[in-house]
Design a protein around this motif. Structure first.
Motif, PDB file in Angstrom:
ATOM      1  N   ALA A 186       0.361  17.221 -17.795  1.00 23.17           N
ATOM      2  CA  ALA A 186       0.114  16.517 -16.530  1.00 23.17           C
ATOM      3  C   ALA A 186      -0.954  17.237 -15.713  1.00 23.17           C
ATOM      4  O   ALA A 186      -1.852  16.600 -15.141  1.00 23.17           O
ATOM      5  N   LEU A 187      -0.876  18.565 -15.661  1.00 19.75           N
ATOM      6  CA  LEU A 187      -1.886  19.337 -14.930  1.00 19.75           C
ATOM      7  C   LEU A 187      -3.264  19.179 -15.571  1.00 19.75           C
ATOM      8  O   LEU A 187      -4.262  18.965 -14.870  1.00 19.75           O
ATOM      9  N   GLU A 188      -3.316  19.262 -16.882  1.00 16.44           N
ATOM     10  CA  GLU A 188      -4.587  19.121 -17.600  1.00 16.44           C
ATOM     11  C   GLU A 188      -5.177  17.723 -17.401  1.00 16.44           C
ATOM     12  O   GLU A 188      -6.379  17.570 -17.145  1.00 16.44           O
ATOM     13  N   MET A 189      -4.322  16.710 -17.495  1.00 15.20           N
ATOM     14  CA  MET A 189      -4.770  15.324 -17.351  1.00 15.20           C
ATOM     15  C   MET A 189      -5.297  15.064 -15.932  1.00 15.20           C
ATOM     16  O   MET A 189      -6.344  14.435 -15.751  1.00 15.20           O
ATOM     17  N   ALA A 190      -4.584  15.577 -14.929  1.00 17.33           N
ATOM     18  CA  ALA A 190      -4.992  15.388 -13.536  1.00 17.33           C
ATOM     19  C   ALA A 190      -6.322  16.091 -13.256  1.00 17.33           C
ATOM     20  O   ALA A 190      -7.216  15.526 -12.617  1.00 17.33           O
ATOM     21  N   PHE A 191      -6.464  17.314 -13.744  1.00 21.43           N
ATOM     22  CA  PHE A 191      -7.698  18.055 -13.519  1.00 21.43           C
ATOM     23  C   PHE A 191      -8.880  17.357 -14.178  1.00 21.43           C
ATOM     24  O   PHE A 191      -9.951  17.208 -13.580  1.00 21.43           O
ATOM     25  N   ALA A 192      -8.692  16.908 -15.419  1.00 18.59           N
ATOM     26  CA  ALA A 192      -9.764  16.219 -16.142  1.00 18.59           C
ATOM     27  C   ALA A 192     -10.170  14.923 -15.457  1.00 18.59           C
ATOM     28  O   ALA A 192     -11.334  14.517 -15.533  1.00 18.59           O
ATOM     29  N   ALA A 193      -9.225  14.299 -14.749  1.00 19.08           N
ATOM     30  CA  ALA A 193      -9.519  13.047 -14.046  1.00 19.08           C
ATOM     31  C   ALA A 193     -10.186  13.284 -12.695  1.00 19.08           C
ATOM     32  O   ALA A 193     -10.620  12.328 -12.049  1.00 19.08           O
ATOM     33  N   GLY A 194     -10.263  14.542 -12.270  1.00 20.53           N
ATOM     34  CA  GLY A 194     -10.930  14.853 -11.003  1.00 20.53           C
ATOM     35  C   GLY A 194     -10.001  15.154  -9.846  1.00 20.53           C
ATOM     36  O   GLY A 194     -10.452  15.312  -8.716  1.00 20.53           O
ATOM     37  N   ALA A 195      -8.713  15.263 -10.091  1.00 16.12           N
ATOM     38  CA  ALA A 195      -7.766  15.560  -9.007  1.00 16.12           C
ATOM     39  C   ALA A 195      -7.975  16.981  -8.501  1.00 16.12           C
ATOM     40  O   ALA A 195      -8.187  17.900  -9.289  1.00 16.12           O
TER      41      ALA A 195
ATOM     42  N   PHE B 214      -3.905  12.575  -2.153  1.00 16.80           N
ATOM     43  CA  PHE B 214      -3.258  13.246  -3.275  1.00 16.80           C
ATOM     44  C   PHE B 214      -3.221  12.339  -4.488  1.00 16.80           C
ATOM     45  O   PHE B 214      -2.970  11.144  -4.390  1.00 16.80           O
ATOM     46  N   TRP B 215      -3.463  12.905  -5.634  1.00 16.50           N
ATOM     47  CA  TRP B 215      -3.145  12.259  -6.894  1.00 16.50           C
ATOM     48  C   TRP B 215      -1.653  12.466  -7.092  1.00 16.50           C
ATOM     49  O   TRP B 215      -1.095  13.459  -6.621  1.00 16.50           O
ATOM     50  N   GLN B 216      -1.002  11.551  -7.784  1.00 10.43           N
ATOM     51  CA  GLN B 216       0.425  11.670  -8.043  1.00 10.43           C
ATOM     52  C   GLN B 216       0.662  11.622  -9.550  1.00 10.43           C
ATOM     53  O   GLN B 216       0.032  10.829 -10.247  1.00 10.43           O
ATOM     54  N   ALA B 217       1.559  12.481 -10.017  1.00 10.19           N
ATOM     55  CA  ALA B 217       1.876  12.504 -11.444  1.00 10.19           C
ATOM     56  C   ALA B 217       3.368  12.705 -11.636  1.00 10.19           C
ATOM     57  O   ALA B 217       4.022  13.389 -10.848  1.00 10.19           O
ATOM     58  N   TRP B 218       3.881  12.087 -12.681  1.00  9.55           N
ATOM     59  CA  TRP B 218       5.253  12.256 -13.117  1.00  9.55           C
ATOM     60  C   TRP B 218       5.191  12.728 -14.557  1.00  9.55           C
ATOM     61  O   TRP B 218       4.392  12.222 -15.348  1.00  9.55           O
ATOM     62  N   PHE B 219       6.036  13.685 -14.937  1.00  8.93           N
ATOM     63  CA  PHE B 219       6.031  14.195 -16.304  1.00  8.93           C
ATOM     64  C   PHE B 219       7.449  14.229 -16.855  1.00  8.93           C
ATOM     65  O   PHE B 219       8.418  14.315 -16.106  1.00  8.93           O
ATOM     66  N   ASP B 220       7.545  14.142 -18.181  1.00  8.38           N
ATOM     67  CA  ASP B 220       8.831  14.297 -18.857  1.00  8.38           C
ATOM     68  C   ASP B 220       8.576  14.713 -20.294  1.00  8.38           C
ATOM     69  O   ASP B 220       7.566  14.332 -20.893  1.00  8.38           O
TER      70      ASP B 220
ATOM     71  N   ARG C 245      -6.783  26.018 -10.297  1.00  7.93           N
ATOM     72  CA  ARG C 245      -7.903  25.089 -10.476  1.00  7.93           C
ATOM     73  C   ARG C 245      -7.862  23.944  -9.463  1.00  7.93           C
ATOM     74  O   ARG C 245      -8.842  23.220  -9.323  1.00  7.93           O
ATOM     75  N   PHE C 246      -6.745  23.808  -8.777  1.00 10.82           N
ATOM     76  CA  PHE C 246      -6.563  22.746  -7.780  1.00 10.82           C
ATOM     77  C   PHE C 246      -6.625  23.348  -6.380  1.00 10.82           C
ATOM     78  O   PHE C 246      -6.336  24.525  -6.185  1.00 10.82           O
ATOM     79  N   ASP C 247      -6.965  22.521  -5.403  1.00 10.28           N
ATOM     80  CA  ASP C 247      -6.898  22.961  -4.013  1.00 10.28           C
ATOM     81  C   ASP C 247      -5.450  23.071  -3.564  1.00 10.28           C
ATOM     82  O   ASP C 247      -5.098  23.960  -2.795  1.00 10.28           O
ATOM     83  N   GLU C 248      -4.626  22.159  -4.054  1.00  7.22           N
ATOM     84  CA  GLU C 248      -3.207  22.159  -3.704  1.00  7.22           C
ATOM     85  C   GLU C 248      -2.417  21.427  -4.778  1.00  7.22           C
ATOM     86  O   GLU C 248      -2.834  20.372  -5.259  1.00  7.22           O
ATOM     87  N   VAL C 249      -1.280  22.008  -5.146  1.00  5.97           N
ATOM     88  CA  VAL C 249      -0.352  21.373  -6.069  1.00  5.97           C
ATOM     89  C   VAL C 249       1.040  21.466  -5.464  1.00  5.97           C
ATOM     90  O   VAL C 249       1.479  22.558  -5.099  1.00  5.97           O
TER      91      VAL C 249
END
Length: 165
Positions: free
Chosen positions: A74-83, A21-27, A123-127
């Motif tokens: 965060a979703l856009e950044m993760a997808f663009a990075a290949g998550a 899993f990729w991990q992301a934190w947003f605020d 766009r993700f397999d799992e979020v």
């Protein structure tokens, strides 16, 4: 089929195999509330590499709008990075509840942002969308405040622990 898994407990992290899993934190922050919007995102790849985003948006809004903007970023950044598998954490109960559903809002501006966030999920397999307490979201908070030109939030004061009798 892509899906979002909801949890409000940090204990759920142990049940998830985080290695793939990729991990992301947003605020998001609004100054004043409503006012200018700053967002912050911290993204960590499975190999441990980190990316940060601190951005002042060219829009004004309330804190809930700021949080939803940060979640979408965060979703856009993760997808663009290949998550393709993402564990996404934030301290906004409103943003997490509205995006993972079934809660909804009648506020048009928020509805549009919720719909935009939900459009990213397939766009993700799992979020996995996970609420965390504010004190565990320090990096994303620092980035959102930095976007607004604010200093980092002061660290919470340590409370003495009660002794067991």
């Amino acid at each position: 089929m892509p899906h979002a898994i909801a949890s409000s407990s940090p204990a759920c992290f142990k049940a998830t195999v985080v290695e793939d899993f990729w991990q992301a934190w947003f605020d998001g922050s609004a100054l004043p509330n409503p006012g200018k919007i700053g967002i912050g995102v911290l993204l960590i790849a499975p190999d441990g590499s980190c990316s940060e985003k601190s951005q002042l948006l060219n829009i004004c809004g309330c804190n809930n709008e700021a949080e939803l903007q940060a979640l979408c970023a965060a979703l856009e950044m993760a997808f663009a990075a290949g998550a393709r598998k993402l564990l996404l954490r934030g301290d906004s109960d409103v943003a997490i509840r509205y995006v993972r559903g079934p809660d909804a809002t009648q506020i048009a501006r928020l509805s549009q942002q919720v719909a935009a966030a939900r459009d990213w999920l397939p766009r993700f397999d799992e979020v996995q969308l996970v609420w965390i307490p504010r004190h565990r979201n320090g990096a994303a908070d620092r980035l959102s405040r930095q976007a607004l030109g604010l200093p980092p939030s002061p660290a919470p004061l340590a409370r003495p622990r009660r002794r067991a009798r």
